[in-house]
Design a protein around this motif. Structure first.
Motif, mmCIF file in Angstrom:
data_model
loop_
_atom_site.group_PDB
_atom_site.id
_atom_site.type_symbol
_atom_site.label_atom_id
_atom_site.label_comp_id
_atom_site.label_asym_id
_atom_site.label_seq_id
_atom_site.Cartn_x
_atom_site.Cartn_y
_atom_site.Cartn_z
ATOM 1 N N ASP A 120 139.975 10.949 63.990
ATOM 2 C CA ASP A 120 139.987 11.612 62.690
ATOM 3 C C ASP A 120 138.591 11.932 62.167
ATOM 4 O O ASP A 120 138.393 12.943 61.498
ATOM 5 C CB ASP A 120 140.726 10.752 61.659
ATOM 6 C CG ASP A 120 142.216 10.669 61.952
ATOM 7 O OD1 ASP A 120 142.710 11.551 62.675
ATOM 8 O OD2 ASP A 120 142.861 9.719 61.461
ATOM 9 N N LYS A 121 137.618 11.054 62.465
ATOM 10 C CA LYS A 121 136.279 11.262 61.914
ATOM 11 C C LYS A 121 135.192 11.447 62.964
ATOM 12 O O LYS A 121 134.242 12.202 62.762
ATOM 13 C CB LYS A 121 135.902 10.091 60.995
ATOM 14 C CG LYS A 121 136.627 10.096 59.662
ATOM 15 C CD LYS A 121 135.984 9.108 58.702
ATOM 16 C CE LYS A 121 136.599 9.242 57.309
ATOM 17 N NZ LYS A 121 135.931 8.357 56.326
ATOM 18 N N LEU A 122 135.313 10.730 64.062
ATOM 19 C CA LEU A 122 134.264 10.738 65.079
ATOM 20 C C LEU A 122 134.654 11.632 66.248
ATOM 21 O O LEU A 122 135.771 11.554 66.757
ATOM 22 C CB LEU A 122 134.003 9.320 65.579
ATOM 23 C CG LEU A 122 132.957 9.180 66.684
ATOM 24 C CD1 LEU A 122 131.577 9.565 66.166
ATOM 25 C CD2 LEU A 122 132.970 7.757 67.231
ATOM 26 N N ASN A 123 133.722 12.471 66.670
ATOM 27 C CA ASN A 123 133.933 13.342 67.821
ATOM 28 C C ASN A 123 132.737 13.219 68.751
ATOM 29 O O ASN A 123 131.589 13.295 68.310
ATOM 30 C CB ASN A 123 134.073 14.796 67.380
ATOM 31 C CG ASN A 123 135.150 14.972 66.336
ATOM 32 O OD1 ASN A 123 136.319 15.091 66.647
ATOM 33 N ND2 ASN A 123 134.734 14.972 65.068
ATOM 34 N N VAL A 124 133.001 13.017 70.036
ATOM 35 C CA VAL A 124 131.934 12.895 71.024
ATOM 36 C C VAL A 124 132.265 13.793 72.206
ATOM 37 O O VAL A 124 133.394 13.783 72.711
ATOM 38 C CB VAL A 124 131.772 11.438 71.513
ATOM 39 C CG1 VAL A 124 130.647 11.352 72.539
ATOM 40 C CG2 VAL A 124 131.509 10.504 70.341
ATOM 41 N N LEU B 204 131.715 13.545 57.196
ATOM 42 C CA LEU B 204 131.329 12.823 55.987
ATOM 43 C C LEU B 204 132.395 12.944 54.912
ATOM 44 O O LEU B 204 132.564 12.051 54.080
ATOM 45 C CB LEU B 204 130.004 13.363 55.451
ATOM 46 C CG LEU B 204 128.805 13.262 56.405
ATOM 47 C CD1 LEU B 204 127.597 13.946 55.795
ATOM 48 C CD2 LEU B 204 128.492 11.806 56.727
ATOM 49 N N ALA B 205 133.084 14.069 54.930
ATOM 50 C CA ALA B 205 134.181 14.329 53.999
ATOM 51 C C ALA B 205 135.114 15.318 54.683
ATOM 52 O O ALA B 205 134.856 15.766 55.807
ATOM 53 C CB ALA B 205 133.651 14.882 52.678
ATOM 54 N N LYS B 206 136.188 15.674 54.019
ATOM 55 C CA LYS B 206 137.191 16.549 54.621
ATOM 56 C C LYS B 206 136.583 17.852 55.126
ATOM 57 O O LYS B 206 136.916 18.329 56.213
ATOM 58 C CB LYS B 206 138.291 16.850 53.611
ATOM 59 C CG LYS B 206 139.375 17.776 54.151
ATOM 60 C CD LYS B 206 140.424 18.073 53.093
ATOM 61 C CE LYS B 206 141.469 19.046 53.637
ATOM 62 N NZ LYS B 206 142.489 19.375 52.610
ATOM 63 N N ASP B 207 135.646 18.435 54.364
ATOM 64 C CA ASP B 207 135.094 19.742 54.698
ATOM 65 C C ASP B 207 133.629 19.700 55.107
ATOM 66 O O ASP B 207 133.000 20.745 55.283
ATOM 67 C CB ASP B 207 135.244 20.696 53.504
ATOM 68 C CG ASP B 207 136.697 20.927 53.132
ATOM 69 O OD1 ASP B 207 137.520 21.023 54.061
ATOM 70 O OD2 ASP B 207 136.997 21.002 51.923
ATOM 71 N N VAL B 208 133.070 18.491 55.264
ATOM 72 C CA VAL B 208 131.647 18.359 55.575
ATOM 73 C C VAL B 208 131.478 17.558 56.859
ATOM 74 O O VAL B 208 132.013 16.455 56.985
ATOM 75 C CB VAL B 208 130.883 17.669 54.428
ATOM 76 C CG1 VAL B 208 129.400 17.565 54.772
ATOM 77 C CG2 VAL B 208 131.074 18.422 53.127
ATOM 78 N N SER C 163 132.748 23.696 55.270
ATOM 79 C CA SER C 163 133.794 24.716 55.352
ATOM 80 C C SER C 163 134.595 24.700 54.054
ATOM 81 O O SER C 163 134.944 23.628 53.536
ATOM 82 C CB SER C 163 134.713 24.442 56.538
ATOM 83 O OG SER C 163 133.988 24.444 57.745
ATOM 84 N N PHE C 164 134.892 25.885 53.542
ATOM 85 C CA PHE C 164 135.612 25.961 52.272
ATOM 86 C C PHE C 164 136.704 27.024 52.344
ATOM 87 O O PHE C 164 136.795 27.778 53.303
ATOM 88 C CB PHE C 164 134.658 26.272 51.123
ATOM 89 C CG PHE C 164 133.892 27.549 51.288
ATOM 90 C CD1 PHE C 164 134.367 28.737 50.767
ATOM 91 C CD2 PHE C 164 132.673 27.575 51.978
ATOM 92 C CE1 PHE C 164 133.660 29.933 50.917
ATOM 93 C CE2 PHE C 164 131.958 28.751 52.126
ATOM 94 C CZ PHE C 164 132.454 29.931 51.600
#
Length: 734
Positions: free
Chosen positions: A656-660, A697-701, A733-734
């Motif tokens: 959900d948060k980390l991508n490698v 860091l957040a949903k869109d950041v 992204s917005f």
């Protein structure tokens, strides 16, 4: 063998492959998959499932671009089987497809040709990657529906459109060599009728030392003494270079769309790109007694022989390109009708150079070569579906390309506005009118036939060549009529497996600079060739696409390309053996063969991987032309500029948060086997590893960090490459 062992071996086999240039971070949200259910349009100009088209097609989506956080279109394309990207970041023309460069690859953006009128090359910096919705890469002959340039294939780029009241992306990144990227792209739907998009991108880099200078030694002693790097021949010394190649680009884009109803729309789009490249901080390894660098004079090397330095050798060109593109597109989805008009103009396109510089800080007189081009294109096509077992596509195209080369004397070589006088002009114009038809015939539940035919009327206009006090001449135009057929069959063996076989004929006129341009004494007196004929090619291809499982897709194809009237750069000599001029001529024939393989697998909800490999080779044949450098007949001689092996693979972890993403690429050498490797001037084989770690860091950041060439491999692509580079970025992204 256990499933666990199988899984481990497959993961090992799929470990890694993609170069991310200029300190590009890789955001591994999800690796783009070779999904055979994906819908594509480029291969047939009608919407079809990827599995069912009788061609080799790859798709790069906006999601792939964001996940890999690539900074240019070339970087997004380098994942594609059979595509090679030159590792020199500041090069204008970086890619090859099936061993062919961009004059043999048609590049479209929303249906508008991106290939320049002057050289047929492509400046990919004109299109910000954040504005792209998807890229379809069609490999193989496509002249039957696309005309010239579509020899190796077609790169079809579609930009994003508004999906809601307001959406877009803001990207800021910084990396090695003071490389910056700042991009804002926004789109909005005003109401059911109107929508618009606007964007701005600014990229720049201080560059690195890649272009070095060498000299062959002779006997004797010089004014200075130096211990210099020496190449493997023992006679060639590296004595300095042009310095860092700085570059910067700016791009402005705008579009507005009006929907007449749910199926009919009219869209206007504008794009302006500005790019500059120049060398700064020239350097010399030769020092005088006081330790100051020496740029002119004779030098005694550590081996007791002598080389000569010239100040002019340390200077490069100042390149500036400004291009505007306008397009107007009408689309009627209900009636399968599309019409478009586009106009592209190079406001500025060329370079300045110094005249006989006397010192390294020289700012005196110079020369300007400005060669702006213009391209007008009108397209219309309509499809009729379900006419019995047929889908019929009919279309027409008119294209006009113009070029002019102005050459000026400058009072200050760095200042293109300090013109003293124009001393030479070359100009020319070409026109092409075409009609095409394609029949998609479903012969039965298993077999579908695609038969296409294109008629081209290509006309080279009269050329005009003038140089003060030297010549004022014209060349006579010439017309060509060419039929380009295409025949392909798709066989559906079962729900998961398709086979195809195809044949296509291609017709590709030479770039305009080869027909209409004088190159000048600095290029060895290159003269135009108004009698240059178009190249013609025949491509044969067979392939298979298969879903091995719900999580695994596989594809393989074999192809052969036979080219006649191939254009070659040729030197001409007088009886004394002196070179009198150089010219592009129709000289030889070439045969290319290749195999492309692609495999994608998803292990589970977190792990996925991909692998592709291409083997390709080219062999040329030609007869003797007395008085030229083509003074010996040859047959079946290998074209060593084509990389024989291209291997690319990658493995990704995603939650959900980390991508490698771990990524690798291997490219074999692009030179003859007896050439020296690992030194300046070589086209080395290389294997590089890249990695990217991204955290939401957040949903869109998203915070992005990447390392290119993780192992800091040193290799040469003619020039020196950048080594290990780093990048950190922030995406909103917005």
């Amino acid at each position: 063998m256990s499933k666990l062992t199988n899984k481990g071996l497959l993961m090992t086999a799929l470990i890694c492959g993609n170069v991310l240039w200029g300190g590009t971070a890789v955001h591994a949200e999800e690796i783009g998959e070779y999904d055979l259910d994906t819908m594509v349009v480029t291969a047939t100009r009608t919407m079809k499932q990827l599995q069912e088209v009788p061609a080799s097609v790859s798709v790069v989506t906006a999601k792939d671009i964001e996940a890999r956080n690539v900074t240019t279109i070339q970087e997004a394309l380098q994942y594609v089987p059979g595509l090679y990207m030159n590792q020199m970041k500041a090069q204008d023309d970086q890619i090859m497809l099936r061993g062919m460069d961009t004059p043999n690859i048609l590049v479209l953006v929303d249906g508008v040709q991106l290939n320049s009128a002057y050289k047929g090359a492509v400046n990919f910096d004109q299109i910000p990657v954040e504005s792209i919705e998807r890229i379809e890469v069609l490999r193989g002959a496509a002249s039957s529906i696309y005309g010239g340039r579509a020899v190796a294939g077609v790169i079809n780029i579609t930009t994003k459109e508004a999906t809601g009241k307001l959406n877009g992306d803001v990207v800021l990144s910084y990396g090695s060599n003071n490389t910056w990227k700042k991009s804002v792209q926004a789109r909005a739907k005003v109401n059911d009728k109107w929508s618009f998009g606007v964007g701005y991108e600014n990229s720049s880099s201080d560059g690195y030392r890649g272009f070095y200078r060498t000299a062959k030694a002779s006997s004797g002693t010089g004014m200075y003494n130096a211990n210099l790097p020496v190449l493997s021949d023992g006679k060639t010394y590296v004595y300095g270079g042009r310095g860092e190649k700085q570059w910067k680009t700016e791009n402005y884009n705008f579009n507005v769309k009006y929907n007449f109803n749910d199926s009919q729309s009219l869209k206007y789009a504008f794009n302006r790109s500005e790019s500059e490249k120049k060398y700064v901080n020239p350097f010399s390894y030769v020092k005088d007694a006081a330790g100051n660098p020496v740029y002119n004079g004779t030098v005694t090397t550590q081996n007791g022989n002598k080389i000569t330095l010239k100040t002019s050798s340390f200077f490069g060109y100042d390149n500036i390109d400004i291009r505007n593109i306008h397009s107007l597109t009408y689309n009627d989805e209900k009636n399968n009708l599309n019409a478009s008009f586009s106009y592209a103009k190079d406001q500025i396109s060329g370079f300045t150079s110094p005249n006989s510089p006397t010192d390294i800080n020289y700012t005196g007189p110079g020369d300007l070569s400005d060669h702006p081009g213009e391209l007008y294109s009108l397209n219309i096509e309509k499809a009729w579906e379900n006419v019995g077992n047929h889908t019929i596509l009919v279309g027409g195209n008119y294209k006009q390309e113009e070029m002019v080369q102005h050459r000026f004397n400058l009072s200050k070589w760095h200042d293109r506005d300090s013109k003293l006088n124009e001393y030479a002009t070359d100009s020319g114009k070409v026109k092409n009118a075409a009609l095409f038809v394609q029949d998609e015939y479903k012969m039965n539940d298993k077999v579908t036939m695609y038969a296409g035919l294109r008629y081209d009327n290509y006309k080279k206009g009269d050329g005009h060549f003038w140089k003060a006090g030297a010549y004022d001449t014209t060349s006579q135009g010439e017309s060509y009529n060419e039929l380009s057929p295409k025949l392909a069959f798709d066989f559906k063996a079962d729900e998961n497996t398709n086979y195809y076989v195809s044949y296509g004929h291609s017709f590709n006129p030479g770039p305009m600079y080869q027909i209409y341009r004088y190159g000048g004494s600095g290029m060895g007196q290159v003269i135009p060739n108004p009698e240059l004929d178009p190249e013609t090619s025949d491509t044969f291809e067979v392939g298979m696409k298969q879903k091995l499982s719900d999580n695994t897709n596989f594809g393989i194809n074999l192809y052969r390309i036979e080219t006649k009237d191939k254009i070659a750069y040729t030197s001409f000599y007088n009886a004394a053996g002196d070179c009198t001029h150089k010219q592009y001529i129709n000289y030889n024939e070439e045969k290319r063969r290749g195999v492309e393989f692609e495999l994608n697998h998803k292990f589970d909800s977190n792990w996925s991987a991909y692998l592709n490999y291409a083997w390709q080779t080219g062999k040329t044949s030609g007869a003797v032309i007395p008085g030229t450098n083509k003074n010996q007949a040859y047959s079946g001689v290998a074209d060593y500029t084509v990389p024989k092996h291209l291997f690319h693979s990658g493995i990704e972890y995603n939650n959900d948060k980390l991508n490698v993403l771990l990524d690798c690429q291997y490219v074999s050498e692009r030179m003859s086997p007896d050439s020296a490797t690992g030194e300046y001037g070589a086209e080395d084989a290389f294997f590089i590893v890249n990695t990217g770690i991204n955290y939401k860091l957040a949903k869109d950041v998203t915070l992005q960090f990447g390392i290119t060439n993780l192992l800091d491999k040193e290799f040469y692509c003619s020039e020196a490459t950048a080594g290990r580079t780093y990048n950190v970025g922030l995406r909103y992204s917005f």
